[in-house]
Design a protein around this motif. Structure first.
Motif, short mmCIF file in Angstrom:
data_model
loop_
_atom_site.label_atom_id
_atom_site.label_comp_id
_atom_site.label_asym_id
_atom_site.label_seq_id
_atom_site.Cartn_x
_atom_site.Cartn_y
_atom_site.Cartn_z
N ALA A 44 0.84 -1.25 -0.07
CA ALA A 44 -0.03 0.04 0.14
C ALA A 44 0.86 1.43 -0.14
CB ALA A 44 -0.82 -0.11 1.10
N SER A 64 -1.98 3.39 -1.89
CA SER A 64 -3.54 2.54 -1.89
C SER A 64 -4.12 3.23 -0.75
CB SER A 64 -3.39 1.01 -1.53
OG SER A 64 -2.73 0.50 -2.49
N ASN A 71 -5.28 -2.85 -0.63
CA ASN A 71 -4.75 -2.55 -1.84
C ASN A 71 -5.96 -2.89 -3.09
OD1 ASN A 71 -1.85 -1.76 -1.56
ND2 ASN A 71 -2.06 -3.80 -0.43
N THR A 124 -6.04 3.05 -5.19
CA THR A 124 -5.11 3.84 -4.71
C THR A 124 -5.89 5.44 -4.66
OG1 THR A 124 -4.54 4.67 -6.92
CG2 THR A 124 -3.34 2.67 -5.90
#
Length: 767
Positions: free
Chosen positions: A89, A94, A99, A102
């Protein structure tokens, strides 16, 4: 004192030979008795370093005062928290640690804040510490850039102007990426000037690397000053033309590598193994570059909701005078007239006889080009245009006012033909400051008359003490003029830090009093103007404030019940969440309602990282965590604002199905079924301005998802999680779950605009 009124040390001209004499103190010329009055270029006046330190301390206070009580943008705060929980992430930027999606920007600023939080723990101060240090470094860069050309007095003025620019103070108190962006661009400009001055290629390559990193902070906005940098080096650098061209080609290679390494790395990861790139139309970083964060910002309508329409945005209608309107005028335009006059006059004073490599002209062209390019881009942009974007103008304005102002002062003293230019520029500055202050009706009404009187006296003093040996009185007049010029922006800059939160927080930070309503013309996102909401601190009736029309994400009504907010106590490495809420979402620091454990009235009424971002019921969060049953994600909601607040409140990954603007195509019915079948997701929120009821979105896809969830899911009753089943004071993110459950289960899609329901889904429901 001589250096204050003629602050550029220079050699004297020999009357006999007509050539520059050797500098005082050199082996060929012994120091005269009055050498202390005009120190050589390599010796700083005694006041220079203390002045710089004082300005840096002032800036540090402005940027950090009551920081734990101000609101940060929870969209980015949630991404930083997720980056501390997952290195994947952290790399992708993210929003959630699982994840799925984003943020709609490249991740460099999030990476910097995330590393700080990994070292010191997640909290307001831990997140903002590197950004404050970066902001102070920008002041130091501008100071050094001016000092090398115009001397220490001009450098101090430039540092002061930059430190007191209202919108710069506002954004440096927030976790938006613009603080890092401006630092990287300023560093790139300073390194380019060093390459021009010294002729070396390494500073030029360093400049290219800085602009590439700026691109990875906010994409194409990081390239705005590049034409000026390119032109100045190509024309004014010391090496021969062929060598200059070769050096620029090498810099282009460095620029490309430092700009596109992240996008290339993302592309190398299969789509099934990476999060959907928020803001893009197809889940790729390249689409984000060219659309939402590229041409869509300038021309509108390009990419995935990046442009909006009409250029209204948060900053008024697009046009050449936008920087002076009611919304942006008090944020950035105080010294724009003086900067423009100083730029033109400075270039004229340099003259055509100056050598090609003249550093003064090169510096004027570079920082003047910086200012003009940003001015035109922001003024004419038809896409999303937040007021805080204009902080990028501040370094250029500071350099032009200080350096150009010194040139005007020297011309004022030496040439009667120029005696009117500096007083005119100062008079225009005072008049414009009075206009801006009078727009803020009833706010510090004593200030504008004081500015007018002090500036008038300063101009009179300039004429009275223009010639002769009255340098101290002339210096006092100059100091009074500078004080009058910066008094207005200083008042704006200080007005909110002395309080708690306010306009300098959340999704759209601004400084000073409310003076205009930029409207909500084109951009995605929540909040609008001067108080964490729309300009004027009011939600415009009938306009979208986030995902739900006329309310907050999830359908919380504006100004009623529990509004977004919640505080964030400095973490000290203990892992507290906004508002002191425990990571388990039980709200041990307070009651239910807003994430801070209490309630707040109206938009922006809360403080902390949840400013303007929607609330969350601690009871519902506790229920979802208890019944998470090993799922990766706690809940799936319609948009990023709701998801961000839930992530901060619970400390768990939450899916944003449609992204910040509601138009991301991250969630499809097939993807949802896959997640449910694998046991990675059990709960989905429907309604409350969510599916298809938000801003943008693919109505076909959202309708399919909505209908399938309502048909196959089991609605969660309020009595299952609430201690008082009759209560309706749940949060805006998953509010009215019980009252809406019956209508939601029956498939009444009309209820979705005002009610939200959380549904339970298991693998057995995927038929």
């Amino acid at each position: 004192m001589t250096s204050a009124t003629d602050p550029l040390p220079h050699t004297t001209v020999s009357a006999a030979a007509g050539a520059p004499a050797a500098p005082a103190g050199s082996p060929d010329r012994p120091p005269p008795a009055t050498a202390s009055a005009a120190p050589p270029p390599d010796r700083a006046p005694r006041w220079s370093l203390p002045a710089l330190i004082a300005i840096m301390i002032l800036a540090a206070v402005l940027y950090s005062w009551n920081l734990s009580g101000s609101g940060l943008n929870s969209f980015y705060s949630a991404a930083v928290l997720s980056g501390t929980q997952s290195w994947k992430a952290w790399f992708f930027g993210s929003l959630d640690a699982g994840n799925f999606l984003t943020v709609d920007k490249p991740p460099l600023a999030l990476m910097v804040m995330g590393l700080s939080c990994r070292v010191f723990g997640f909290g307001t101060w831990q997140m903002m510490l590197p950004m404050i240090l970066v902001a102070l470094a920008t002041i130091r860069i501008v100071h050094a850039s001016v000092r090398r050309v115009w001397g220490h007095g001009a450098a101090a003025v430039a540092a002061l102007v930059l430190a007191l620019t209202p919108i710069t103070v506002a954004i440096n108190r927030d976790n938006n990426p613009d603080t890092l962006l401006v630092f990287l661009m300023a560093a790139g400009a300073a390194l380019a000037l060093r390459a021009v001055r010294d002729g070396g290629v390494l500073p030029l390559l360093g400049s290219a690397a800085c602009f590439g990193l700026a691109f990875n902070t906010k994409m194409l906005q990081g390239y705005i000053p590049l034409p000026a940098v390119f032109a100045v080096y190509l024309y004014a650098a010391r090496p021969r033309l062929v060598k200059r061209i070769v050096n620029l080609l090498l810099a282009g290679v460095v620029l490309a590598i430092s700009s596109f390494w992240w996008a290339a790395a993302v592309s190398l990861v299969p789509a099934s193994e990476r999060p959907y790139i928020g803001g893009s139309a197809d889940g790729t970083a390249w689409n984000l570059i060219m659309g939402y964060n590229g041409l869509g910002r300038v021309f509108g309508g390009e990419g995935n909701g990046g442009g909006g329409g009409g250029g209204g945005g948060f900053s008024g209608t697009a046009g050449i005078g936008r920087m002076f309107n009611d919304v942006l005028g008090g944020q950035i335009s105080w010294l724009l007239p003086f900067a423009g006059i100083a730029l033109v006059a400075g270039l004229v004073l340099c003259g055509r006889r100056a050598p090609r490599t003249d550093l003064t002209r090169a510096t004027l062209v570079l920082w003047g080009g910086w200012t003009v390019l940003h001015y035109l881009t922001f003024s004419m942009a038809e896409g999303t245009m937040h007021p805080y974007y204009t902080t990028a103008l501040a370094p250029g304005i500071a350099v032009l006012c200080a350096g150009g102002g010194v040139m005007l002062l020297r011309a004022f003293r030496a040439d009667k033909r120029w005696a009117w230019v500096l007083p005119l520029a100062l008079g225009v500055t005072a008049v414009w400051a009075i206009v801006l202050l009078r727009r803020a009706s009833g706010w510090n009404t004593w200030l504008w008359p004081a500015i007018g009187v002090v500036m008038a006296l300063a101009i009179v003093g300039l004429f009275l003490f223009r010639s002769g040996a009255r340098a101290r009185l002339l210096a006092a007049s100059v100091a009074a003029a500078v004080a009058a010029a910066v008094a207005g922006p200083a008042a704006y800059a200080w007005s909110v830090p002395s309080g708690s939160g306010g306009g300098m927080s959340g999704t759209n930070p601004t400084a000073g009093p409310t003076t205009g309503n930029g409207g909500f013309g084109g951009g995605p996102g929540g909040g609008g103007g001067a108080r964490g909401g729309f300009p004027g601190g009011q939600q415009r009736e009938g306009q979208a404030g986030g995902e739900a029309a006329g309310g907050f994400p999830g359908g919380t009504p504006q100004g009623g019940g529990e509004a977004p907010g919640g505080g964030m106590v400095p973490g000290g490495g203990t892992g507290e969440l906004p508002g002191g809420q425990a990571p388990d979402g039980t709200g041990e620091s307070g009651g239910t309602g807003a994430p801070g454990g209490g309630t707040a009235s109206g938009a922006g009424g809360g403080t902390g990282m949840g400013e303007g971002m929607g609330g969350a019921s601690s009871e519902l969060i506790a229920y979802l965590k208890k019944h998470q049953d090993g799922a990766t994600w706690l809940l799936a909601v319609s948009g990023s604002q709701s998801a961000a607040q839930l992530i901060l409140s619970s400390g768990e990954p939450v899916i944003s199905m449609w992204g910040w603007s509601g138009s991301d195509k991250a969630m499809t019915l097939a993807r949802l079924k896959e997640l449910v079948k694998k046991g990675e997701l059990h709960y989905v929120q429907i309604g409350g301005g969510g599916m298809g009821g938000g801003m943008g979105g693919d109505s076909t896809v959202s309708s399919e998802v909505t209908e399938w969830v309502q048909k196959n899911g089991t609605a969660v009753k309020e009595s299952d999680y609430s201690s008082s089943s009759g209560s309706t004071s749940t949060s805006g993110t998953a509010s009215d779950a019980a009252s809406g459950s019956a209508s939601g289960a029956s498939g009444d899609s009309g209820s979705r605009s005002s009610q939200s329901t959380v549904y339970r889904l298991d693998a057995s429901d995927v038929g």
